[in-house]
Design an enzyme around this catalytic site. Sequence first.
Site, PDB file in Angstrom:
ATOM      1  N   ALA A 278     -42.504  -0.723 101.030  1.00  0.00           N
ATOM      2  CA  ALA A 278     -43.077   0.124  99.981  1.00  0.00           C
ATOM      3  C   ALA A 278     -42.673   1.594 100.163  1.00  0.00           C
ATOM      4  O   ALA A 278     -42.042   1.975 101.148  1.00  0.00           O
ATOM      5  CB  ALA A 278     -44.594  -0.012  99.993  1.00  0.00           C
ATOM      6  N   HIS A 279     -43.062   2.412  99.223  1.00  0.00           N
ATOM      7  CA  HIS A 279     -42.753   3.848  99.211  1.00  0.00           C
ATOM      8  C   HIS A 279     -43.224   4.545 100.495  1.00  0.00           C
ATOM      9  O   HIS A 279     -44.314   4.308 100.966  1.00  0.00           O
ATOM     10  CB  HIS A 279     -43.340   4.561  97.990  1.00  0.00           C
TER      11      HIS A 279
END
Lengths: 335, 335, 335
Positions: free
Chosen positions: C235-236
């Site tokens: 994820a980010h």
Amino acid sequence: MTYKLGLIAEKIGAELIGDSEIDINGINSLSKANANQLSYIANKKYIDSLVNTNAGAVILSENMKNDCKTNALLVSNPYLAFAKVTHFFKSNNTIPKANNLNIDPSANLNNAVLGPGCVIGKNVLIGKNTTLESNCIIEDNVRIGNECHISSSVIIQRDCQLGNNCTILPSSVIGSEGFGNALDENKCWHRIAHLGKVVIGDNVCIGSNSAIDRGTIDDTQIHSGVKIDNLVHIAHNVVIGENTAIAAKTGIAGSTVIGKRCMIGGMVGIVGHLNITDDVTINATSTVNRDIKKPGIYTGFFPLMPHNAWKKAGMWLTKLDKITRILNIKLKDTK
Amino acid sequence: MTYKLGLIAEKIGAELIGDSEIDINGINSLSKANANQLSYIANKKYIDSLVNTNAGAVILSENMKNDCKTNALLVSNPYLAFAKVTHFFKSNNTIPKANNLNIDPSANLNNAVLGPGCVIGKNVLIGKNTTLESNCIIEDNVRIGNECHISSSVIIQRDCQLGNNCTILPSSVIGSEGFGNALDENKCWHRIAHLGKVVIGDNVCIGSNSAIDRGTIDDTQIHSGVKIDNLVHIAHNVVIGENTAIAAKTGIAGSTVIGKRCMIGGMVGIVGHLNITDDVTINATSTVNRDIKKPGIYTGFFPLMPHNAWKKAGMWLTKLDKITRILNIKLKDTK
Amino acid sequence: MTYKLGLIAEKIGAELIGDSEIDINGINSLSKANANQLSYIANKKYIDSLVNTNAGAVILSENMKNDCKTNALLVSNPYLAFAKVTHFFKSNNTIPKANNLNIDPSANLNNAVLGPGCVIGKNVLIGKNTTLESNCIIEDNVRIGNECHISSSVIIQRDCQLGNNCTILPSSVIGSEGFGNALDENKCWHRIAHLGKVVIGDNVCIGSNSAIDRGTIDDTQIHSGVKIDNLVHIAHNVVIGENTAIAAKTGIAGSTVIGKRCMIGGMVGIVGHLNITDDVTINATSTVNRDIKKPGIYTGFFPLMPHNAWKKAGMWLTKLDKITRILNIKLKDTK
């Protein structure tokens, strides 16, 4: 991209306290932002960073404004205002002029922008101001609304429908055959052809490399406002209620119905034919194997332990039933 | 698509009780079907829906025929007959005439239909009546049998083999390099080149966005009749026995051998180098970390609880070993 | 591909005991290898296979050489030497001459080999001797180093950076929008535009159908030497330290930082905003929901049981808190 602070305030409906003429050319965290960058604070626990920030301006709410030594953009929901501002500074990929498109003459694309390698089937209808990046496959009879963004290598299979303002991230597949098979007397599986489609509402976002299967007879439904992350599987005939968010790697088995405004964590497994009511939160990596009738927060995963401790805990866990018999504890005692 | 009921009965080998001349133009559930639609019942618990249905005809077995007020198609396995009938009503996507293909001259495609954007490597051999949709990549020396359907954006890497009548759903990758790495003295990983391939039997179906890795030296093997759902990972050197079904999001680690007629639920994790015998059912989201020598149903996931109850249960679980010592329970007591 | 054994010894820095002139044309296991194949042994428990092998030569370490009746290649780390030798026998897919490329004139591709269907955006910079197979999408401002191999249908989105000698397997997506959304007063989600990118070091390998999201403001970082398997979600703003290996189907939620030389098993779920120190091993299918400050091996999954035993164990587990009260066990007793 540079904006006057006053223009940003106007666009997000903030009350500006300070200098509307300064130039803002980016966004950064409170501790890293410089005099031409905008920051935000959404939680009082970062108040020290606010006091010490060098940001040109900070988005914040009324109750923190006294601690702000720089220009302030007052709003009721700073995190939401931050979300809106990010879009002002987003650079978009250029979509190259496509020179090898396969578009069926019966398709109505309005003014859609298409990247190279797209394949558009019969009777496809695309709304206004919609963009398809490279190598998208849009099969026969698909309908896509206005202002949608279909990223590269997305596949939308026959008959599926998307509303307005939807975003599909790269390599996701919408409308593939569901996993329905019938056993014969020789224990061989026979596939069921899936006659339903996928119907997606407005303002839906679907992440990268996800897969949403078409329904068997009825449709798989993703209602408006739903946000789905990467590598999510949604099986045939699932219904997801409005504004529910589903984090990455979650899988939802066939015919399960999920309510509105639910928050499903990452890598959650939800078995088939269940009903989950509105406003339910499922924490990450939990398994849901029963209906949930009451809003609230639910969890179910084995706690992480040093490996040797896990081996002991797991071993005793397998013997719990025998232990209760040794201790002569009855189920009714624990009611 | 409209068929006389008599023709449908003939095609699925059903005994027709009623009017063979009525037109059937679709399939629907008992409660929604109209006079020109066919329905089915496979479970006595839906008997009220059968009694009240408006369907033009119903597929059912002998023991429910007395409750059927409409035309009946008598069969021994109604769900299987339903599976067969769905295919009569399936609409297929049109495959556009491809105008930008890259086909190596040494490839033998027989009469394969290829969509736009396909890339076919050296010495590829494709059987009769096989279809490849758009943007498929078929690498050197791949062999694909007769009557296969390869959906859009599927990638089949060098040397891999598929039997007859296989279906690969969009964006799956067959034959990518396995995850084999050797550590050096500096704790750096060195990749192993994978010299094996993937060998797939007849009547195999693989879902969307799945990945099946090639073997390290020997081959990864998917035997005939296996059905694999979306977003499944099958690692190098895994062997899956005939007619085993694997639901979405499951992952099988390297060199594990799974028997025939197993049913592996969704999001199951199976660690490497295991042997699982024939006729094993693993419930969804379970972890398999040991050989399974006995057919049966196996489960292993933490029960879902309201979050606060989970915190307490998890906390005591981590202390189970100490509790047994306080209670002076010995392992031998629990045998 | 055939090599003299002496040449292989020289290339991998092995001491050859035996005939340097024999021809080696492949690799096989000890029990299957023939007189023109090379094998290896890395574990004393296979010593019987070594004694009985028909292999033309065996890679092994000093302490096993006395049991070797055939030609021997002596090395300190046989498994690493085997990994190196596999590359000598790898056949590569031919990349067809591309006749329908979309390359922005501002891109600098050096001598990159590109397959058909690739789309290269503005200001893309690709180093020397890098290969892109078919249908890759490389968006604006992407930088890719030297000697990289980008497999078919990989998508690298705007601004992302790869170092040298990286391999990206088919259909992975690097740099898609993160899953960041803000709720408004109507419980509707508003997407955050992600202004960061993905920065990948040297010698990184990423598997098939994986997804690595760009950062919100700062970058997502995959440091040098990291190996990532298939169907992994990152994820980010996640940071993965050097030489960490992550097996298939694992998901790592936003802003988590993982140290160097960690080994993360398959289908592990790691929640967001955590710190995991160097040299941590997480066993497959565990959930990590807290910081890990101490190197070691950690596990957390429910043990697999026959289904009926699982039902009982799970039922008592949900009642553990009540049982401890019945037994009058206090938390402090278990310290």
